[in-house]
Design an enzyme around this catalytic site. Structure first.
Site, PDB file in Angstrom:
ATOM      1  N   GLU A 113     -54.392  61.168 -39.627  1.00 16.86           N
ATOM      2  CA  GLU A 113     -54.435  62.533 -39.125  1.00 16.86           C
ATOM      3  C   GLU A 113     -55.088  63.537 -40.074  1.00 16.86           C
ATOM      4  OE1 GLU A 113     -53.313  64.064 -36.108  1.00 16.86           O
ATOM      5  OE2 GLU A 113     -53.449  61.973 -35.480  1.00 16.86           O
ATOM      6  N   SER A 379      -3.234  50.082  -4.504  1.00 12.23           N
ATOM      7  CA  SER A 379      -1.956  49.571  -5.014  1.00 12.23           C
ATOM      8  C   SER A 379      -1.816  49.707  -6.522  1.00 12.23           C
ATOM      9  CB  SER A 379      -1.793  48.103  -4.613  1.00 12.23           C
ATOM     10  OG  SER A 379      -1.672  47.983  -3.209  1.00 12.23           O
TER      11      SER A 379
END
Length: 679
Positions: A113, A379
């Site tokens: 870069e 249940s």
């Protein structure tokens, strides 16, 4: 003819005239003029450039107001042993000091870069000129002329507009950064803030996102891959274009070797061993835990303004076992049984959440079913009915008749469609007989059943109709699992929690969990009786598929109306786990019951979670049954008999009286608990 006589010369003789000077060539004049006017134009160019910079700088705030904005805070979420679960925040990673990184990571960024980063003053005229030439030659934008300092200035201060004005402001701000900060500081800020695709900001966030590791642990290939993302993060993301990302990484490695950061052999080795993306990192179930922690944090520390470290109660080993058990069971049974989703929660004896899985695949759905889904427990709610009965005079051996019954026009049916006649409460609970549970709730009183459920930990809205006995009210997996914990710890209520401590970036403790929860919510005798009954449910009843090898366990199956929800909630001494399975849209499963697929998943998890733990009997199972003053009648109720909200006349109020302390939380308290743990 006579020749004329010569005249004598007058005065000294004149020297011959010198030749005229040679005029300089046109090439010299051209070069001199070019240099002169070049200098003039250069000076005027500098003046104009400074004027333009000054014009756009004037539109910036006063320099006294300039400051580098704080990096968005990161929240580091750890398990109970200090291992990282996840990072949360806008960046997805921690702020890393430059000296903590392997040297080849910043070198890879500089090489590809900004090769002259350490020699320019924030602007690189040579690099800009080179980029112009390369781009003109290629007929396309191949190289950029911005330095790392300019890119940082843009990221910190400016909007991503492609205008001359923004570019000039970028230059001004880059010069300001170079004047006020050292090169290493600028590079560190850049590496911690730059966007690297897939929602990750900074090299640490990207390393965790792509490779499942912190930036401090990346190798050369991974460092080159990260540096290659800077040119176009979305295009080169290895999760999106792995081949393109690999080629870009090879380019970065070649430049690193060219610049002398690595040797040619090291570059070749890195190319032959490319970076491997951890594809399941964002789909792992611990992300459900991390999301839940982030939802809870404001209640502990308010607005998050600084980096935080959150220590949780989660055990990564149990978490992995829970995820594996749920995924394996759904993979084997889900499609053919019509099940698309599931959830699993594991809580220890003091309420600490040890594992939590909110769905089969976080990558596909981030909805946390363990914390937020409200479903009918069927249940699985019955233990609260039977506990309420034990506390009001019944015993595990008390007998009730399994036969058709009508309560206020409601006719509960058994799953098997048949009736067994007189049965003990132990058998009725083990075989999950609906008529007996409904009859028992009517005898005890639905309001008392509701109070018992609240006392043990149910915080969702309940109703007082007779059908409460069969779990028709909605609850979350987290809260009903927590409500079973008193069976595993000897009768002490818990408020489930996942956050144990919170620290700021300097190590200051912002929150430390203290307290023991609600205290005793059921007597040892009542808990012992319930544990004998719920152990029978696994050994001889509907939960046989959950039986653990050589380890006592209790639990209860649950199936809601039309088989929409299937549950198994069970426990060993000190560890309780709940499993829910079903479909998000409420579509019925293919007749899946709690004793089938959920029980299988529960057993898989508990077998792994309890490995290495000492085998212990369930609390209170060595105690005798609660004393009763009068046995409940073993006769059928009148077909239209209304349920009673108090114990039958002449029958003892039971082991646990209906004092205000036993009523459970008020509506206001339930709201607080709901915010605390989502149930």
């Amino acid at each position: 003819m006579r020749a004329e006589p010569r005249r004598a010369p007058r005065g000294p003789a004149k020297a011959p005239a010198a030749p005229p000077p040679r005029r300089r060539g046109g090439l010299f004049r051209f070069l001199r003029g070019t240099i002169y006017w070049g200098m003039v134009l250069g000076i005027w160019g500098v003046i104009v450039g400074l004027g333009v910079l000054g014009y756009y700088a004037a539109h910036l705030p006063a320099t006294s107001e300039w400051s580098v904005p704080k990096r968005p805070p990161n929240v580091e979420i750890l398990d109970a042993d200090g291992r990282l679960i996840a990072n949360r925040g806008d960046t997805g990673g921690e702020a890393i000091r430059l000296e903590q990184l392997p040297p080849y990571l910043p070198q890879a960024v500089i090489a590809i870069e900004d090769r002259r980063f350490y020699s320019h003053f924030g602007i690189d005229p040579l690099g800009l000129a080179r980029a112009v030439v390369v781009n003109l030659t290629a007929g396309d934008v191949v190289q950029g002329g911005s330095t790392l300092t300019q890119q940082l200035a843009k990221n910190l201060f400016l909007e991503p507009d492609r205008t001359i004005g923004r570019k000039m402001q970028e230059v001004v701000l880059a010069l300001w950064l170079e004047w006020n900060y050292g090169k290493d500081e600028i590079l560190e800020m850049y590496l911690n803030r730059v966007y690297l695709g897939a929602g990750a900001y900074g090299v640490d966030g990207a390393a965790r996102r792509y490779f499942g590791k912190p930036a401090t642990e990346v190798n050369v290939s991974e460092a080159a891959t990260l540096a290659g993302l800077l040119r176009a993060p979305s295009r080169y993301a290895p999760t999106r274009n792995p081949e393109l990302a690999a080629r870009r990484a090879e380019t970065v490695l070649a430049v690193m070797a060219q610049e002398g950061y690595i040797s040619a052999r090291e570059a070749e080795t890195a190319v032959s061993d490319p970076a491997r993306v951890v594809s399941d990192h964002v789909a792992r179930a611990e992300n459900y835990v991390a999301d839940w922690v982030m939802d809870l944090l404001p209640g502990y520390v308010g607005a998050i303004r600084t980096d935080l470290v959150v220590e949780t109660t989660v055990d990564v080993g149990m978490q992995d076992a829970a995820e594996a058990a749920l995924k394996q069971t759904l993979a084997e049974e889900g499609t053919k049984q019509g099940i698309s989703q599931g959830a699993l929660v594991a809580i220890d004896g003091d309420g600490a959440v040890r594992a939590l899985v909110g769905g089969r695949d976080y990558g596909q759905s981030q909805f946390n079913r363990a914390v937020s889904a409200r479903r009918q427990p069927g249940s699985a709610f019955k233990p609260f009915v039977f506990l309420a009965a034990l506390e009001r005079g019944w015993s595990p051996d008390s007998v009730m008749v399994d036969e058709p019954i009508t309560i206020r026009g409601w006719q509960p049916k058994n799953y098997t469609k048949d009736f067994l006649g007189p049965v003990s409460l132990t058998t009725a609970l083990a075989k999950s007989i609906n008529t007996v549970a409904a009859r028992l709730a009517a005898e005890v009183g639905p309001a008392n059943v509701t109070r018992t459920a609240r006392r043990l930990g149910i915080v969702s809205k309940l109703h007082d109709s007779p059908s409460i006995a069969l779990g028709t009210a909605e609850v979350t997996p987290l809260e009903i699992t927590a409500a079973y914990v008193p069976f595993s710890n000897g009768g002490f209520g818990v408020i489930p929690y996942v956050v144990s401590r919170i620290l700021d970036a300097d190590g200051k403790v912002l929150f430390q969990r203290n307290g023991d929860g609600p205290g005793r919510v059921a007597s040892p005798e009542a808990i012992g009786a319930m544990n004998r009954m719920l152990q029978a449910t696994i050994e001889t009843g509907t939960g046989r598929k959950a039986m653990l090898d050589g380890r006592p366990a209790g639990g209860k199956t649950g199936t809601s109306q039309e088989f929409r929800d299937a549950w198994f909630i069970g426990y060993t001494t000190g560890l309780t786990a709940g499993v829910w399975m079903g479909n998000d849209d409420g579509k019925p499963t293919d007749k899946v019951t709690g004793g089938s697929v959920p029980a299988i998943a529960w057993k898989r998890f508990m077998t792994a979670a309890t490995a290495g733990r000492a085998v212990q009997p369930l609390p209170g199972t060595w105690l005798g049954a609660p004393a009763v003053l009068a046995a409940p009648p073993a006769v059928a109720m009148p077909q239209s008999a209304p349920p009673r909200d108090a114990a039958p006349a002449g029958r003892p109020t039971g082991i646990f009286s209906d004092s205000s302390a036993a009523q459970g939380p008020t509506d206001e308290e339930r709201g607080l608990l709901d915010r605390l743990f989502g149930g």
